[in-house]
Motif scaffolding. Structure first.
Motif, PDB file in Angstrom:
ATOM      1  N   ALA A 178       0.805  -1.224  -0.049  1.00 30.92           N
ATOM      2  CA  ALA A 178      -0.075   0.139   0.100  1.00 30.92           C
ATOM      3  C   ALA A 178       1.104   1.253   0.002  1.00 30.92           C
ATOM      4  N   VAL A 179       2.063   1.262   0.578  1.00 30.04           N
ATOM      5  CA  VAL A 179       2.789   2.326   0.860  1.00 30.04           C
ATOM      6  C   VAL A 179       3.512   2.650  -0.288  1.00 30.04           C
ATOM      7  N   ILE A 180       3.948   1.521  -1.147  1.00 28.98           N
ATOM      8  CA  ILE A 180       4.778   1.696  -2.348  1.00 28.98           C
ATOM      9  C   ILE A 180       3.583   2.194  -3.468  1.00 28.98           C
ATOM     10  N   ALA A 181       2.480   1.594  -3.413  1.00 30.92           N
ATOM     11  CA  ALA A 181       1.200   1.872  -4.670  1.00 30.92           C
ATOM     12  C   ALA A 181       0.934   3.367  -4.253  1.00 30.92           C
ATOM     13  N   PHE A 182       0.947   4.010  -3.053  1.00 32.48           N
ATOM     14  CA  PHE A 182       0.808   5.215  -2.713  1.00 32.48           C
ATOM     15  C   PHE A 182       1.857   6.019  -3.220  1.00 32.48           C
TER      16      PHE A 182
END
Length: 186
Positions: A12-16
């Motif tokens: 989720a952090v990478i996607a954000f």
């Protein structure tokens, strides 16, 4: 179970981060496109002014046909140019032709004293200053955009997403001549 939440959190952090970087690059590209459009608007004003200037000079210096035709030819080439590189080259030729046209005023005192010619010369000087400002803004936007796509981590995926370096509005060898504001003499 907690390992899957950690992995999901990292994803989720990478996607954000990817979304935020992509949106930033899109905004920078839009700024470059908008600033080139600003240059285009100023160049259109310049191109629209040239026929009036040529007609005014033609009335006083009709036997200077070569200079007048050169200005019209350069204007038409500049109007048909596409992209920063072609536009810069065409505008460089047009600036030189306009300089020779304005220099004709020195040889024709009646033309130099003509109120219409003086007004057109003043408008041309104003437009040239606006073009220079728009060009600086464009080159700044290109610099920020190119830096944005070359910095890590955006550099890892910018090319794959269609973000490629933009070309500066470079005037080449005649930079000093064009950056000097046209002289308006009365």
């Amino acid at each position: 179970m907690s390992t899957s939440w950690i992995v999901l959190g990292v994803i989720a952090v990478i996607a954000f981060f990817l979304f935020a970087t992509y949106n930033r690059l899109v905004a920078l590209r839009q700024r470059v496109d908008q600033s080139f459009a600003d240059i285009d608007v100023q160049l259109k004003l310049r191109h629209d002014l040239i026929p009036n200037l040529v007609e005014t000079v033609k009335g006083y210096a009709s036997h200077e046909r070569g200079t007048l035709e050169e200005v019209i030819k350069a204007r038409n080439a500049a109007m048909g140019a596409q992209g920063p590189g072609q536009v810069a080259a065409a505008e460089q030729q047009l600036t030189g032709a306009l300089g020779r046209l304005i220099a004709l005023a020195e040889a024709y005192p009646d033309l130099k004293a003509n109120a219409n010619f003086q007004q057109l010369q003043t408008e041309l000087s104003d437009i040239e200053n606006k073009i220079a400002a728009a060009r600086r803004f464009f080159n700044n936007a290109v610099s920020e955009y190119n830096t944005g796509i070359q910095q890590l981590p955006a550099a890892l995926f910018a090319g794959a997403l269609g973000f490629h370096p933009k070309q500066f509005f470079d005037l080449g060898e005649s930079r000093a001549q064009v950056e000097a504001a046209p002289t308006v003499k009365f």
